[in-house]
Scaffold this motif. Structure first.
Motif, PDB file in Angstrom:
ATOM      1  N   UNK A   1     -26.031 -24.156  12.945  1.00 27.30           N
ATOM      2  CA  UNK A   1     -24.654 -24.426  13.380  1.00 27.30           C
ATOM      3  C   UNK A   1     -24.552 -25.821  13.975  1.00 27.30           C
ATOM      4  N   UNK A   2     -25.457 -26.157  14.907  1.00 27.21           N
ATOM      5  CA  UNK A   2     -25.379 -27.442  15.584  1.00 27.21           C
ATOM      6  C   UNK A   2     -25.673 -28.604  14.641  1.00 27.21           C
ATOM      7  N   UNK A   3     -26.451 -28.364  13.567  1.00 24.90           N
ATOM      8  CA  UNK A   3     -26.755 -29.443  12.621  1.00 24.90           C
ATOM      9  C   UNK A   3     -25.599 -29.704  11.668  1.00 24.90           C
ATOM     10  N   UNK A   4     -24.888 -28.618  11.281  1.00 24.90           N
ATOM     11  CA  UNK A   4     -23.863 -28.757  10.248  1.00 24.90           C
ATOM     12  C   UNK A   4     -22.464 -29.003  10.799  1.00 24.90           C
ATOM     13  N   UNK A   5     -22.229 -28.662  12.050  1.00 25.19           N
ATOM     14  CA  UNK A   5     -20.911 -28.878  12.650  1.00 25.19           C
ATOM     15  C   UNK A   5     -20.935 -30.198  13.418  1.00 25.19           C
ATOM     16  N   UNK A   6     -20.077 -31.116  13.019  1.00 28.66           N
ATOM     17  CA  UNK A   6     -20.042 -32.439  13.665  1.00 28.66           C
ATOM     18  C   UNK A   6     -18.909 -32.569  14.686  1.00 28.66           C
ATOM     19  N   UNK A   7     -17.880 -31.749  14.534  1.00 24.98           N
ATOM     20  CA  UNK A   7     -16.733 -31.825  15.437  1.00 24.98           C
ATOM     21  C   UNK A   7     -17.161 -31.381  16.838  1.00 24.98           C
ATOM     22  N   UNK A   8     -17.062 -32.290  17.807  1.00 22.19           N
ATOM     23  CA  UNK A   8     -17.512 -31.995  19.165  1.00 22.19           C
ATOM     24  C   UNK A   8     -16.754 -30.819  19.768  1.00 22.19           C
ATOM     25  N   UNK A   9     -15.482 -30.696  19.424  1.00 23.26           N
ATOM     26  CA  UNK A   9     -14.664 -29.592  19.949  1.00 23.26           C
ATOM     27  C   UNK A   9     -15.202 -28.243  19.458  1.00 23.26           C
ATOM     28  N   UNK A  10     -15.597 -28.177  18.206  1.00 26.18           N
ATOM     29  CA  UNK A  10     -16.114 -26.938  17.634  1.00 26.18           C
ATOM     30  C   UNK A  10     -17.483 -26.615  18.221  1.00 26.18           C
TER      31      UNK A  10
END
Length: 495
Positions: free
Chosen positions: A204-213
């Motif tokens: 999750x942390x590697x693929x999601x770049x949006x800081x809010x998400x």
């Protein structure tokens, strides 16, 4: 919250990218500490700030990893599966059927990944995605995304150990939807329709770049940690954000640093002398009977037989329709036939008796809390008449006792509602009546305007009365607790 930017503190012998380092959560430990009042000291508890909650979660994972030696994010999924019961997880892990354990937790078994277990702090949390990508690269230079069906280079494809591949853009959209729109974190599974393997935190942390998400995901994980852990409970006070940690679960009072005092077992305001079971039953009854109570206040209704409008002009609820062609004999409250209503009407009247007193003390307690501001002004006034700051503290103590008595009295009516009559219940009612009368007198004293000519007199009266109230409250509670220990109380469980 920058301190929650990285999910878990672990490293790996092989080279780890900068993206992988963004997964490690390094919380700043707050200096928040627990504070107890004298009645809470018998039930030790610790107040955890949001940063301390994260650190506690990391410590729990590390404790288990020293034994099971698994990637931290996999351990987190396993702990969540066992509701953060470390002993139960370790027991199941070593009972000889690890394949079943991982299958029930929706994780690919490490033995099927072909990876060396290594040290618990030396296994890359991103190695699963890299190994999957490596296998895809070995079979060709491109692959089909199982979501958008695009044929893309394997360098932009990734997946879990289950082997299902998706492009990173589809992964990001899928994870964002689950986190932001569905509010899911710990149960996000592989996008493949029939898979069910859970997505680990590292992916999750590697693929999601949006800081809010990313921040929302971290908050969801933290919230799940508290809600699943039987030794943790969020403080129910509005906008608090702290959690209470205990060593064992019990129906005892805990006090948050925000000042809110509540029952750890049920999270309701501390409700001594009534037990959680009966309080829950009472709250449900109040909700179910709220319409019945409202009916009593109505002025007109229609006859249940001929629908003619009838006005109630007396206190009796036994109604006979005056329509000559009807003459229906019915109950004003529920509009049912009157004949079977003698006992039900008495039961309703009994409920209203206890409910009204419960609600009256609840309302008075709200006013009493507002009394602190008024008392502060009185204390300042008294200091103008040659009384020191220490000498006027009796007023604050009096309001403290008054609020404690109101809250206790409020819950005594819940307790009394379910009691059967016996010698012990009569003693209880006598104690309740005595405390109630003294509490009303103390409230009256504190509402008076304090002037210089009555300072000495009012001080002595207030001190004597709040000490008496405090003593009588202790006597009442001690009697109830003795009844619990000796099983003296009998209940009307059908109510």
């Amino acid at each position: 919250m920058d301190s929650e930017e990285e999910m878990y503190d672990e490293s790996e012998e092989e080279e780890v990218s900068d993206d992988d380092h963004n997964m490690v959560m390094e919380p700043e430990v707050s200096s928040t500490t627990a504070t107890y009042d004298s009645q809470d000291e018998t039930y030790p508890h610790e107040v955890l700030s949001p940063e301390m909650i994260v650190q506690h979660m990391i410590d729990c994972i590390k404790d288990v990893n020293t034994i099971v030696e698994l990637p931290a994010t996999i351990t987190r999924i396993l702990l969540n599966h066992f509701k953060w019961d470390k002993e139960k997880l370790i027991e199941k892990y070593y009972d000889g059927d690890q394949e079943k354990l991982f299958a029930e937790a929706h994780i690919i078994s490490p033995s099927r990944r072909g990876q060396a277990s290594g040290s618990s702090n030396q296994v890359s949390v991103s190695s699963t995605t890299r190994s999957t990508r490596s296998r895809a690269a070995a079979t060709g230079r491109s692959a089909d995304c199982e979501i958008c069906f695009s044929t893309l280079p394997t360098t932009v494809m990734t997946g879990l150990e289950c082997g299902h591949l998706f492009c990173e853009q589809c992964w990001s959209m899928y994870l964002t939807s689950k986190i932001l729109h569905e509010g899911i974190s710990e149960t996000i599974s592989c996008p493949a329709h029939v898979c069910g393997i859970l997505v680990d935190d590292a992916t999750v942390m590697r693929l999601v770049r949006d800081q809010r998400v990313r921040l929302k995901y971290q908050h969801l994980i933290t919230n799940s940690f508290v809600e699943c852990n039987r030794l943790l409970r969020w403080c129910p006070a509005a906008d608090c954000g702290r959690a209470i940690r205990v060593n064992y679960v019990d129906s005892k009072p805990v006090t948050c640093t925000c000042g809110h005092r509540f029952c750890f077992s049920c999270a309701e305001s501390w409700h001594d002398p009534v037990k959680c079971f009966w309080l829950k039953k009472w709250v449900k009854k109040c909700d179910d009977d709220s319409e019945t109570s409202n009916w009593i206040a109505a002025n007109t209704k229609e006859c249940p037989k001929c629908q003619v409008t009838i006005e109630k002009d007396g206190g009796c609820n036994h109604m006979i329709c005056r329509n000559q062609s009807c003459k229906a004999d019915f109950c004003w409250v529920c509009l049912g036939p009157w004949e079977p209503h003698g006992s039900s009407w008495a039961a309703l009247q009994r409920y209203l008796h206890y409910c009204n007193r419960y609600m009256n003390h609840m309302q008075s307690l709200k006013f009493e809390h507002k009394l602190y501001a008024k008392i502060k002004a009185k204390m300042e006034e008294m200091q103008k008449h040659n009384m020191s700051w220490i000498e006027v503290q009796f007023l604050k103590k009096a309001v403290d006792v008054l609020c404690q008595c109101r809250q206790t009295l409020m819950f005594t009516y819940v307790f009394a509602f379910y009691l059967k009559k016996n010698n012990q219940s009569i003693i209880f009612e006598d104690n309740q009546r005595d405390l109630e009368q003294a509490t009303e007198q103390l409230s009256e004293y504190l509402e008076r305007d304090i002037t210089s000519d009555i300072l000495i007199d009012i001080k002595q009266k207030v001190q004597d009365k709040f000490r008496y109230c405090d003593t009588r409250r202790s006597v009442l509670l001690a009697h109830v607790h003795e009844g619990y220990e000796k099983e003296l109380w009998e209940y009307q469980g059908s109510l």
